[in-house]
Design a protein around this motif. Sequence first.
Motif, short mmCIF file in Angstrom:
data_model
loop_
_atom_site.label_atom_id
_atom_site.label_comp_id
_atom_site.label_asym_id
_atom_site.label_seq_id
_atom_site.Cartn_x
_atom_site.Cartn_y
_atom_site.Cartn_z
N ASP A 9 0.49 -0.98 -0.15
CA ASP A 9 -0.31 -0.12 -0.17
C ASP A 9 0.74 1.28 0.25
OD1 ASP A 9 -2.25 2.00 0.21
OD2 ASP A 9 -2.73 1.79 2.64
N GLU A 10 1.14 1.68 -1.41
CA GLU A 10 1.88 3.41 -1.35
C GLU A 10 1.22 3.65 -0.77
OE1 GLU A 10 4.13 3.65 -5.03
OE2 GLU A 10 2.64 2.45 -5.70
N ARG A 11 -0.18 4.24 -0.37
CA ARG A 11 -0.89 4.90 -0.19
C ARG A 11 -0.13 5.31 1.37
NH1 ARG A 11 -5.49 5.80 3.22
NH2 ARG A 11 -5.84 7.99 2.72
N LEU A 12 -0.42 4.17 2.30
CA LEU A 12 -0.29 3.99 3.32
C LEU A 12 0.81 4.72 4.23
CD1 LEU A 12 -0.80 4.05 6.89
CD2 LEU A 12 -0.17 1.73 6.31
N ILE A 13 2.66 4.47 3.08
CA ILE A 13 3.63 4.75 3.73
C ILE A 13 3.57 5.91 3.17
CG2 ILE A 13 5.90 4.70 1.97
CD1 ILE A 13 4.97 1.42 1.61
N GLY A 14 2.86 6.98 1.97
CA GLY A 14 2.91 7.84 1.66
C GLY A 14 2.40 9.24 2.94
N LEU A 15 1.04 8.08 4.08
CA LEU A 15 1.48 9.34 4.68
C LEU A 15 1.80 8.91 6.08
CD1 LEU A 15 -2.92 8.31 5.13
CD2 LEU A 15 -2.19 9.88 4.50
N VAL A 16 2.24 7.69 6.33
CA VAL A 16 3.45 8.07 7.08
C VAL A 16 4.95 9.13 6.93
CG1 VAL A 16 5.48 6.84 8.26
CG2 VAL A 16 2.90 5.71 7.54
N ASP A 17 4.94 9.10 5.62
CA ASP A 17 6.37 9.61 4.58
C ASP A 17 5.58 11.06 5.53
OD1 ASP A 17 8.44 10.81 4.16
OD2 ASP A 17 7.50 10.74 1.93
N GLN A 18 4.82 12.02 4.76
CA GLN A 18 4.30 13.11 5.58
C GLN A 18 3.87 13.40 6.29
OE1 GLN A 18 0.71 13.57 3.59
NE2 GLN A 18 0.73 12.46 1.50
N ALA A 19 3.78 12.47 7.45
CA ALA A 19 3.82 12.53 9.09
C ALA A 19 5.36 12.21 9.43
CB ALA A 19 3.62 11.26 9.79
N GLY A 20 5.89 12.25 9.28
CA GLY A 20 7.20 12.46 9.46
C GLY A 20 8.02 11.55 10.77
N LEU A 21 7.61 10.33 10.84
CA LEU A 21 7.13 9.88 12.12
C LEU A 21 9.09 8.68 11.53
CD1 LEU A 21 6.47 7.74 14.71
CD2 LEU A 21 5.77 6.39 12.46
N ARG A 22 9.44 8.97 12.71
CA ARG A 22 10.76 8.12 12.31
C ARG A 22 11.17 7.20 13.06
NH1 ARG A 22 15.47 12.40 11.44
NH2 ARG A 22 14.81 13.52 13.64
N GLY A 23 11.66 6.19 13.27
CA GLY A 23 12.03 5.02 14.28
C GLY A 23 11.64 5.47 16.49
N ARG A 24 11.38 4.71 17.08
CA ARG A 24 11.21 5.10 18.52
C ARG A 24 12.40 4.39 19.17
NH1 ARG A 24 9.37 9.67 16.14
NH2 ARG A 24 7.17 10.61 16.92
N GLY A 25 12.98 3.34 18.56
CA GLY A 25 13.77 1.93 19.17
C GLY A 25 14.79 2.99 19.37
N GLY A 26 15.63 4.43 19.15
CA GLY A 26 16.74 4.24 19.13
C GLY A 26 17.78 5.43 18.01
N ALA A 27 16.98 4.39 17.32
CA ALA A 27 18.12 4.39 15.89
C ALA A 27 17.55 6.43 14.98
CB ALA A 27 18.30 3.84 14.77
N ALA A 28 16.26 6.07 15.14
CA ALA A 28 15.50 7.44 14.44
C ALA A 28 15.78 7.71 13.02
CB ALA A 28 16.23 8.91 15.75
N PHE A 29 15.28 6.04 12.37
CA PHE A 29 15.60 6.33 11.37
C PHE A 29 13.70 6.89 10.57
CE2 PHE A 29 15.20 4.16 7.29
CZ PHE A 29 16.44 4.19 6.71
N PRO A 30 14.48 6.91 9.97
CA PRO A 30 12.55 7.92 8.94
C PRO A 30 11.88 6.56 8.30
CG PRO A 30 14.47 9.04 7.62
CD PRO A 30 15.57 8.58 8.53
N THR A 31 10.87 6.33 9.09
CA THR A 31 9.70 4.64 9.02
C THR A 31 9.21 4.76 7.64
OG1 THR A 31 8.96 5.60 11.60
CG2 THR A 31 7.55 4.00 9.70
N ALA A 32 8.75 5.74 6.56
CA ALA A 32 8.65 5.61 5.49
C ALA A 32 9.86 5.23 4.27
CB ALA A 32 7.52 6.49 4.44
N ARG A 33 10.59 5.19 5.06
CA ARG A 33 11.61 5.32 4.08
C ARG A 33 12.08 3.47 4.17
NH1 ARG A 33 17.53 8.25 5.04
NH2 ARG A 33 15.71 9.93 4.67
N LYS A 34 12.19 3.03 5.02
CA LYS A 34 12.47 1.41 5.30
C LYS A 34 11.44 0.58 5.60
CE LYS A 34 13.61 0.43 10.22
NZ LYS A 34 13.60 -0.22 10.82
#
Length: 437
Positions: free
Chosen positions: A54-79
């Motif tokens: 689902d590209e749409r959901l990935i796009g929403l996560v990208d627009q939100a700017g969510l980054r990983g909360r496990g310690g590395a802070a990697f952009p979630t949409a990119r992963k």
Amino acid sequence: MTHTVAPPPEHPASAGPVRLLSGWARTHQPTDWAAHSATYGPPPIPRRTRGQGDERLIGLVDQAGLRGRGGAAFPTARKLAEVRSGRGRAVVLANGCEGDPGSNKDHALLTLAPHLVIDGILLAAHAVGAGETMLCVHRGDPLVHSLRAAIAQRPNEPLLPTVVEVPARYVSSADTALVNFLTNGTAKPTQKSPRPSQRGVRGRPTLVDNVETLAHIALIARYGPEWFRTCGTATSPGSTLITVGGAVRLPGVYEIELGVPLGHPLRLAGGPARPLQAVLIGGMGGRWLPMPAAHELPLTEEDCRAAGGRMGIAAITALPAGACGLHTTARALRYLAEESAGQCGPCMFGLPAIADDMTDLATGDAAPEDLARLRRRLGVIPGRGACAHPDAAVSLAATALDVFADDLHAHLSGDPCPPGSAFPLALPRHRPDASHP
């Protein structure tokens, strides 16, 4: 069909947002399937061809700017995008293995809002076209039983996760350690390419995300990226769970807006129980910061890096005046040495050596030349390990030498702190009453 629901309520301005823990905030009870369904409805997964992604959901996560909360802070949409574009049917691993003794945030979330995490797992699986999902927690954690019970409460949804028990070791929490454990039975981390998103469990592209990250995906899918960005900063949007421990009146897990000053979660935790000399941010492999200078430091990855550290695991441990930072660090380094995977020289030999050196400094058994030797060791270990574990230990030791420089000078001058002056950095493990004050 998307189930329309009202966004979670906000706390009073003095406390900040409550998003992930909104169900608990209303009832002070863990949210079961009935309460979760009444509040949120089913996960908003549109009907698509199985395995398509689902590209749409990935796009929403990208627009939100969510980054990983496990310690590395990697952009979630990119992963997510990288896993979706990989070759082979993807796997989703939800990482609930909270290995750091100073953190309890993931345990709190999985105890109080398990269905929000499960929603995030299902949505992430849909986004990347996964054929299998797993929720990893440490072996022997009581969460194993409660999570299996939560999954059993749900209707027969496709791709519900299997709860996997992982060895209860500090390094077992790393994403590559989880992949190795599920592939070959050995929970050892590595920094070697390819990344799990390219070639993970059994050679398949694998999304490994912290359980808090996945819970945020569940909220973004329902309320949208604009809502998600109504708190936090432009570059670090949203809220996060943070463990506050040590010399505070109400140690526990709190939800804060990213970008608030470090003193804010200390106030939420009732304020210091005693005057503070420093805080450890980022867990056992984190950095010491002096107080009161760090009181106004904004809690974002960018600001922490600018201050010479990193936010890492969202955990703060307050060190009171009168405790010996060198003794405390020596104990932490010994723990990190004992918890290594033992698969490379920097961990097998380097970490015990710097733990010994720090212990000698703490007990007053070191001379200036021993300090010089420790500094040399701290300079050659980083970047040489099979994983990032030895680098984290080096950062902890190096910041201790800077922040506790006055103690260091006194110890080298023959005036060490008494042996009982170390301060505990670990939280009580797996206690329900430690999940939230």
